[in-house]
Scaffold this active site. Structure first.
Site, PDB file in Angstrom:
ATOM      1  N   ASP A  13       0.855  -1.188   0.000  1.00 46.74           N
ATOM      2  CA  ASP A  13       0.000   0.000   0.000  1.00 46.74           C
ATOM      3  C   ASP A  13       0.890   1.236   0.000  1.00 46.74           C
ATOM      4  OD1 ASP A  13      -1.760   2.090   0.472  1.00 46.74           O
ATOM      5  OD2 ASP A  13      -3.034   0.888   1.789  1.00 46.74           O
ATOM      6  N   ILE A  22       0.645   3.870   6.252  1.00 49.05           N
ATOM      7  CA  ILE A  22      -0.341   3.860   7.338  1.00 49.05           C
ATOM      8  C   ILE A  22      -1.453   4.862   7.019  1.00 49.05           C
ATOM      9  CG2 ILE A  22      -0.736   4.304   9.789  1.00 49.05           C
ATOM     10  CD1 ILE A  22       2.253   3.614  10.214  1.00 49.05           C
ATOM     11  N   HIS A  23      -2.647   4.393   6.822  1.00 51.50           N
ATOM     12  CA  HIS A  23      -3.779   5.309   6.633  1.00 51.50           C
ATOM     13  C   HIS A  23      -5.051   4.609   7.099  1.00 51.50           C
ATOM     14  CE1 HIS A  23      -5.315   3.838   2.522  1.00 51.50           C
ATOM     15  NE2 HIS A  23      -4.350   3.027   2.869  1.00 51.50           N
ATOM     16  N   GLY A  24      -6.177   5.295   6.946  1.00 53.45           N
ATOM     17  CA  GLY A  24      -7.425   4.809   7.521  1.00 53.45           C
ATOM     18  C   GLY A  24      -7.805   3.383   7.138  1.00 53.45           C
TER      19      GLY A  24
END
Lengths: 159, 123
Positions: free
Chosen positions: A9, A13-15
Site C-alpha cells: 500500500d 499507514i492510513h485509515g
C-alpha cells in the site's frame, strides 16, 4: 498460522489499514518497510502520525526488514507489515522474510501507470514483480478492504 | 484573496463546496482535491500546482482528517505562505469565507480551529 498481515500500500499507514483492516486483525504493531521514508526523520514522523496510541509503529529499511519481520513472526505479535511496492515486497520475501500471503491493497496512480482497478495502477516493473512474487509461491490477495472480493489482477494483466 | 483548498477522501470536498454554494451563493477561490486513486506523492503535486495559481495572499489547506494520507500530502506539498487545518466541517468553512477578507493568513488557522470546534455540540 501467521498473525502477520502483509500488505502492499503506497499510502502506508492510513485509515484503510488502521480502521478497515484493524477489525480483522487487531494489530499491536505496524512495521513500515521503506527506504525512502526511513531516509528522513520528518517523513518518519508524518508516516507514524496517523497511528492510534495503542498501536506501536516502526519504520525499517529494506535490508533490516527480514530480521524485523521474522522477529514479529516468532514472537507471535499480531502485526501489519506494509510495503510501498511489489518490488520492495519481492526483495524482502526473496531474502527470507516469513510471509506466505500478501494483500495488495493500494498501488495508486502516478505518471506512466495504467489503471487496472480504482486502487491498482501498474507499470511494467509492478507487473514483473507481482508475477515474481507469485512465482516465489506467495499467495496474492488483491483487495483494498476486507469486506471486498479478491480480484485476480494478474489474470487481468495477462489478458 | 486568501485561497482555500479542501483536500479530502473521495467526494467529501466536492460535497462541502456544493453545500457552501447552497448556503452562501457562489463562492470564489475555494476548490477541492479528491484523493481518489492518487498516491500521496501525486496528491502532493496537485496541491502544489493548484496553490501556485493564486498564492500571493496565502493558501489555507483544509484537510478532512489529521494524520491521514490527505494530511500527509498537504505537509509534503510544502506550499509557501500556507497553513493546514484539519477536521473540517461546514461551519468552519463558512467562517473562512466570512473572515478571510479581514483577517491575515497567519491568524486564520487558530480562528478556524475555534470556530470549527464551537460548532460541535451535544445535548
Amino acid at each position: 498460522m501467521s498473525i502477520i498481515l502483509a500488505r502492499i500500500d503506497d499510502r502506508l499507514i492510513h485509515g484503510q489499514v488502521t480502521e478497515g483492516w484493524g477489525k480483522v486483525i487487531a494489530p499491536k504493531s505496524i512495521l513500515v518497510v521503506s527506504d525512502t521514508v526511513s531516509l528522513s526523520d520528518w517523513e518518519c514522523e508524518l508516516c507514524l502520525a496517523a497511528l492510534p496510541s495503542y498501536i506501536g509503529g516502526k519504520i525499517v529499511k529494506l535490508d533490516e526488514a527480514v530480521e524485523a519481520i521474522n522477529k514479529l513472526d516468532s514472537d507471535q505479535v499480531p502485526s501489519y507489515v506494509l510495503f510501498e511496492s511489489p518490488k520492495d515486497a519481492f526483495e524482502v520475501i526473496k531474502n527470507g522474510a516469513h510471509i506466505s500471503e500478501l494483500n495488495v491493497g493500494g498501488m495508486h496512480s502516478s505518471k506512466d501507470k495504467r489503471e487496472v482497478l480504482d486502487y491498482i495502477y501498474v507499470d511494467d516493473d509492478d507487473t514483473f514483480y507481482l508475477q515474481a512474487l507469485r512465482d516465489l509461491g506467495v499467495k496474492l490477495d488483491f483487495r483494498d478492504l476486507p469486506g471486498h472480493n479478491d480480484v485476480d489482477v494478474l489474470t487481468l494483466l495477462n489478458k | 484573496m486568501i485561497q482555500g483548498i479542501i483536500i479530502g477522501h473521495v467526494d467529501i470536498g466536492n460535497a462541502l463546496i456544493d453545500a457552501l454554494h447552497s448556503i452562501s451563493g457562489m463562492v470564489e477561490f475555494i476548490e477541492y482535491i479528491s484523493n481518489k486513486g492518487l498516491s500521496t506523492n501525486e496528491l502532493a503535486e496537485i496541491i502544489k500546482s493548484k496553490s501556485q495559481k493564486n498564492s500571493s495572499d496565502g493558501v489555507m489547506l483544509f484537510v478532512d482528517m489529521y494524520g491521514g494520507s490527505c494530511w500527509r500530502a498537504a505537509k509534503m506539498a510544502r506550499v509557501p505562505n500556507s497553513h493546514i487545518v484539519t477536521g473540517i466541517n461546514l461551519p468552519m468553512l463558512l467562517s473562512f469565507i466570512q473572515k478571510r477578507n479581514t483577517i491575515p493568513i497567519d491568524e486564520l488557522p487558530a480562528i478556524m480551529e475555534i470556530d470549527g470546534k464551537r460548532a460541535i455540540t451535544s445535548e
